[in-house]
Scaffold this motif. Structure first.
Motif, PDB file in Angstrom:
ATOM      1  N   ILE A 190     -27.632 -28.415  86.297  1.00 61.82           N
ATOM      2  CA  ILE A 190     -28.895 -28.095  86.186  1.00 61.82           C
ATOM      3  C   ILE A 190     -29.700 -26.794  85.356  1.00 61.82           C
ATOM      4  O   ILE A 190     -30.497 -26.916  84.452  1.00 61.82           O
ATOM      5  CB  ILE A 190     -29.420 -27.651  87.163  1.00 61.82           C
ATOM      6  CG1 ILE A 190     -29.446 -28.850  88.008  1.00 61.82           C
ATOM      7  CG2 ILE A 190     -30.722 -27.096  87.446  1.00 61.82           C
ATOM      8  CD1 ILE A 190     -29.734 -30.263  88.538  1.00 61.82           C
ATOM      9  N   GLU A 191     -28.763 -25.316  85.134  1.00 64.86           N
ATOM     10  CA  GLU A 191     -29.491 -24.105  84.455  1.00 64.86           C
ATOM     11  C   GLU A 191     -29.323 -24.898  82.759  1.00 64.86           C
ATOM     12  O   GLU A 191     -30.358 -24.503  81.622  1.00 64.86           O
ATOM     13  CB  GLU A 191     -28.224 -23.236  84.865  1.00 64.86           C
ATOM     14  CG  GLU A 191     -28.003 -22.502  85.678  1.00 64.86           C
ATOM     15  CD  GLU A 191     -27.646 -22.147  85.816  1.00 64.86           C
ATOM     16  OE1 GLU A 191     -26.231 -21.646  84.959  1.00 64.86           O
ATOM     17  OE2 GLU A 191     -27.529 -20.842  87.024  1.00 64.86           O
ATOM     18  N   VAL A 192     -28.261 -25.426  82.765  1.00 64.76           N
ATOM     19  CA  VAL A 192     -28.446 -25.448  80.920  1.00 64.76           C
ATOM     20  C   VAL A 192     -29.217 -26.922  80.452  1.00 64.76           C
ATOM     21  O   VAL A 192     -29.986 -26.574  79.581  1.00 64.76           O
ATOM     22  CB  VAL A 192     -26.792 -27.010  80.765  1.00 64.76           C
ATOM     23  CG1 VAL A 192     -27.033 -27.328  79.245  1.00 64.76           C
ATOM     24  CG2 VAL A 192     -25.257 -25.661  81.197  1.00 64.76           C
ATOM     25  N   PHE A 193     -30.233 -27.924  81.474  1.00 65.47           N
ATOM     26  CA  PHE A 193     -31.515 -28.724  81.227  1.00 65.47           C
ATOM     27  C   PHE A 193     -32.052 -27.746  81.073  1.00 65.47           C
ATOM     28  O   PHE A 193     -33.140 -27.948  80.167  1.00 65.47           O
ATOM     29  CB  PHE A 193     -30.634 -30.087  81.485  1.00 65.47           C
ATOM     30  CG  PHE A 193     -29.873 -30.814  81.652  1.00 65.47           C
ATOM     31  CD1 PHE A 193     -29.597 -31.237  80.537  1.00 65.47           C
ATOM     32  CD2 PHE A 193     -28.820 -31.013  82.266  1.00 65.47           C
ATOM     33  CE1 PHE A 193     -28.781 -32.422  80.282  1.00 65.47           C
ATOM     34  CE2 PHE A 193     -28.058 -32.104  82.091  1.00 65.47           C
ATOM     35  CZ  PHE A 193     -27.654 -32.008  81.068  1.00 65.47           C
ATOM     36  N   VAL A 194     -31.896 -26.621  82.238  1.00 67.32           N
ATOM     37  CA  VAL A 194     -33.717 -25.963  81.876  1.00 67.32           C
ATOM     38  C   VAL A 194     -33.648 -25.631  80.854  1.00 67.32           C
ATOM     39  O   VAL A 194     -34.376 -25.205  80.438  1.00 67.32           O
ATOM     40  CB  VAL A 194     -33.712 -25.395  83.477  1.00 67.32           C
ATOM     41  CG1 VAL A 194     -34.945 -24.343  83.127  1.00 67.32           C
ATOM     42  CG2 VAL A 194     -33.641 -25.579  84.969  1.00 67.32           C
ATOM     43  N   GLY A 195     -31.861 -24.320  80.324  1.00 63.20           N
ATOM     44  CA  GLY A 195     -32.584 -24.111  79.187  1.00 63.20           C
ATOM     45  C   GLY A 195     -33.146 -24.596  77.832  1.00 63.20           C
ATOM     46  O   GLY A 195     -33.547 -24.578  76.928  1.00 63.20           O
ATOM     47  N   ARG A 196     -32.273 -25.645  77.545  1.00 60.97           N
ATOM     48  CA  ARG A 196     -32.582 -27.009  77.062  1.00 60.97           C
ATOM     49  C   ARG A 196     -34.350 -27.103  77.301  1.00 60.97           C
ATOM     50  O   ARG A 196     -34.923 -27.060  75.705  1.00 60.97           O
ATOM     51  CB  ARG A 196     -31.645 -27.814  77.368  1.00 60.97           C
ATOM     52  CG  ARG A 196     -30.513 -27.825  76.101  1.00 60.97           C
ATOM     53  CD  ARG A 196     -29.320 -29.083  76.456  1.00 60.97           C
ATOM     54  NE  ARG A 196     -28.008 -28.604  76.436  1.00 60.97           N
ATOM     55  CZ  ARG A 196     -27.442 -29.992  77.023  1.00 60.97           C
ATOM     56  NH1 ARG A 196     -27.865 -30.978  77.007  1.00 60.97           N
ATOM     57  NH2 ARG A 196     -26.053 -29.785  76.350  1.00 60.97           N
ATOM     58  N   LEU A 197     -35.247 -27.635  77.801  1.00 63.53           N
ATOM     59  CA  LEU A 197     -36.072 -27.753  77.929  1.00 63.53           C
ATOM     60  C   LEU A 197     -37.018 -26.415  77.503  1.00 63.53           C
ATOM     61  O   LEU A 197     -38.120 -27.161  76.677  1.00 63.53           O
ATOM     62  CB  LEU A 197     -36.147 -28.273  79.405  1.00 63.53           C
ATOM     63  CG  LEU A 197     -36.628 -29.431  80.230  1.00 63.53           C
ATOM     64  CD1 LEU A 197     -36.156 -30.140  81.705  1.00 63.53           C
ATOM     65  CD2 LEU A 197     -37.462 -30.547  79.374  1.00 63.53           C
ATOM     66  N   ARG A 198     -36.663 -26.059  78.292  1.00 64.19           N
ATOM     67  CA  ARG A 198     -37.497 -24.558  77.502  1.00 64.19           C
ATOM     68  C   ARG A 198     -37.421 -24.294  76.125  1.00 64.19           C
ATOM     69  O   ARG A 198     -38.410 -24.188  75.699  1.00 64.19           O
ATOM     70  CB  ARG A 198     -36.914 -22.961  77.996  1.00 64.19           C
ATOM     71  CG  ARG A 198     -37.426 -22.951  80.031  1.00 64.19           C
ATOM     72  CD  ARG A 198     -36.447 -21.924  80.592  1.00 64.19           C
ATOM     73  NE  ARG A 198     -37.027 -21.603  81.637  1.00 64.19           N
ATOM     74  CZ  ARG A 198     -35.995 -20.889  82.729  1.00 64.19           C
ATOM     75  NH1 ARG A 198     -35.259 -20.202  82.136  1.00 64.19           N
ATOM     76  NH2 ARG A 198     -37.478 -20.498  84.216  1.00 64.19           N
ATOM     77  N   LYS A 199     -36.572 -24.250  75.385  1.00 59.53           N
ATOM     78  CA  LYS A 199     -36.416 -24.356  73.831  1.00 59.53           C
ATOM     79  C   LYS A 199     -37.388 -25.894  72.828  1.00 59.53           C
ATOM     80  O   LYS A 199     -37.861 -25.258  72.671  1.00 59.53           O
ATOM     81  CB  LYS A 199     -34.821 -24.530  73.349  1.00 59.53           C
ATOM     82  CG  LYS A 199     -33.960 -23.421  73.773  1.00 59.53           C
ATOM     83  CD  LYS A 199     -33.002 -23.405  72.862  1.00 59.53           C
ATOM     84  CE  LYS A 199     -32.009 -22.593  73.291  1.00 59.53           C
ATOM     85  NZ  LYS A 199     -30.478 -22.438  72.878  1.00 59.53           N
ATOM     86  N   LYS A 200     -37.347 -26.448  74.143  1.00 63.87           N
ATOM     87  CA  LYS A 200     -37.500 -28.180  73.213  1.00 63.87           C
ATOM     88  C   LYS A 200     -39.320 -27.600  73.366  1.00 63.87           C
ATOM     89  O   LYS A 200     -40.146 -28.324  72.653  1.00 63.87           O
ATOM     90  CB  LYS A 200     -37.589 -29.748  73.752  1.00 63.87           C
ATOM     91  CG  LYS A 200     -35.933 -29.427  73.108  1.00 63.87           C
ATOM     92  CD  LYS A 200     -35.077 -31.281  73.915  1.00 63.87           C
ATOM     93  CE  LYS A 200     -33.975 -31.152  73.256  1.00 63.87           C
ATOM     94  NZ  LYS A 200     -32.904 -33.024  73.880  1.00 63.87           N
ATOM     95  N   LEU A 201     -39.970 -28.094  74.855  1.00 61.56           N
ATOM     96  CA  LEU A 201     -41.587 -26.928  75.254  1.00 61.56           C
ATOM     97  C   LEU A 201     -41.857 -26.619  74.505  1.00 61.56           C
ATOM     98  O   LEU A 201     -43.410 -26.454  74.247  1.00 61.56           O
ATOM     99  CB  LEU A 201     -41.386 -27.086  76.397  1.00 61.56           C
ATOM    100  CG  LEU A 201     -40.865 -28.780  77.232  1.00 61.56           C
ATOM    101  CD1 LEU A 201     -40.851 -28.178  79.425  1.00 61.56           C
ATOM    102  CD2 LEU A 201     -41.472 -29.941  76.950  1.00 61.56           C
ATOM    103  N   ALA A 202     -40.826 -25.094  74.264  1.00 63.75           N
ATOM    104  CA  ALA A 202     -41.536 -24.053  73.070  1.00 63.75           C
ATOM    105  C   ALA A 202     -42.999 -23.508  73.763  1.00 63.75           C
ATOM    106  O   ALA A 202     -43.685 -23.133  73.349  1.00 63.75           O
ATOM    107  CB  ALA A 202     -41.926 -24.368  72.114  1.00 63.75           C
ATOM    108  N   VAL A 203     -42.746 -23.634  75.342  1.00 64.61           N
ATOM    109  CA  VAL A 203     -44.223 -22.843  76.574  1.00 64.61           C
ATOM    110  C   VAL A 203     -43.130 -22.542  77.390  1.00 64.61           C
ATOM    111  O   VAL A 203     -42.169 -22.666  77.832  1.00 64.61           O
ATOM    112  CB  VAL A 203     -44.899 -23.857  76.517  1.00 64.61           C
ATOM    113  CG1 VAL A 203     -45.747 -24.371  74.987  1.00 64.61           C
ATOM    114  CG2 VAL A 203     -44.322 -25.190  77.412  1.00 64.61           C
ATOM    115  N   ASP A 204     -43.728 -21.587  78.346  1.00 63.29           N
ATOM    116  CA  ASP A 204     -43.252 -20.708  79.416  1.00 63.29           C
ATOM    117  C   ASP A 204     -44.061 -21.192  80.178  1.00 63.29           C
ATOM    118  O   ASP A 204     -44.869 -20.803  81.430  1.00 63.29           O
ATOM    119  CB  ASP A 204     -43.891 -19.096  79.241  1.00 63.29           C
ATOM    120  CG  ASP A 204     -43.311 -18.614  80.158  1.00 63.29           C
ATOM    121  OD1 ASP A 204     -42.703 -19.444  81.010  1.00 63.29           O
ATOM    122  OD2 ASP A 204     -43.477 -17.367  80.859  1.00 63.29           O
TER     123      ASP A 204
END
Length: 225
Positions: A190-204
């Motif tokens: 889950i932590e890995v996918f959250v990190g990937r999502l944050r990078k792809k969305l590029a928003v907080d």
């Protein structure tokens, strides 16, 4: 989102499960009332598709059992019984929707989407938080109107968080709702996918609440990072 399909016709069960998985959901399956009742009582499903004419225990009996146990999981009854009295029995037992056989798979998927939206308090097929929009009908995500390509796991994670905006969601809850019963529940993916999502969305958009989990707050516009 994780769903359960309780249907004794193996072809129909397989077709519904395949359609759900193609739409980005995780789906478990059961082929009789006893197995379905057990899974519905012990696994945290977001919705259940339940046949009425099941072996070992019929659908109405199973549904009544869930409701007596305080299980509020939304349920769509899927059955060949189309008499108005059968529909009344199903709704009185605690069903949220009713689909008769034969049916169009597109209609069933639309009813699933609507049921999940209503359960989470969303009226539209598009869920928007700040610059991020999740289109539950097309399974696409947009940031400031621009499409963002996500993997199926990333989409499921974002979809669950955005369906539950305003509430802290623990890692354990995400794992339970994003993977089937055979998945290793001790995984830290889950932590890995959250990190990937944050990078792809590029928003907080996805906030970490230390020691508790993750939060998407609809009252706080997501800021560019």
């Amino acid at each position: 989102m994780r769903l359960l399909v309780v249907e004794d016709d193996r072809d129909i069960n397989r077709q519904v499960v395949n359609a759900l998985e193609e739409a980005g959901y995780v789906a478990d399956k059961a082929f009789d009332g006893e197995e379905g009742a057990y899974l519905g009582e012990n696994e945290p499903y977001d919705a259940i598709i339940l046949d009425m004419g099941l072996p070992k225990a019929d659908g109405v009996t199973v549904l009544q059992r869930w409701r007596r146990a305080g299980i509020k999981t939304p349920v769509i009854i899927l059955t060949a019984r189309d008499r108005w009295s059968d529909k009344v029995d199903g709704f009185d037992a605690g069903a949220d929707d009713y689909v008769t056989k034969p049916f169009h798979m597109e209609e069933l998927m639309a009813r699933v989407r609507a049921l999940l939206r209503r359960a989470a308090g969303h009226a539209s097929s598009q869920i928007t938080c700040g610059p991020v929009t999740l289109d539950t009908r097309s399974g696409r995500v947009f940031v400031d109107g621009n499409p963002v390509k996500l993997t199926s796991h990333e989409y499921r994670l974002l979809s669950y968080l955005m369906h539950h905006t305003g509430r802290v969601v623990s890692r354990a809850e995400l794992t339970e709702h994003l993977y089937d019963q055979d998945f290793d529940r001790d995984s830290n993916t889950i932590e890995v996918f959250v990190g990937r999502l944050r990078k792809k969305l590029a928003v907080d958009l996805i906030q970490t609440v230390r020691g508790l989990g993750y939060l998407v707050d609809p009252t706080q516009p997501a800021a560019r990072v």
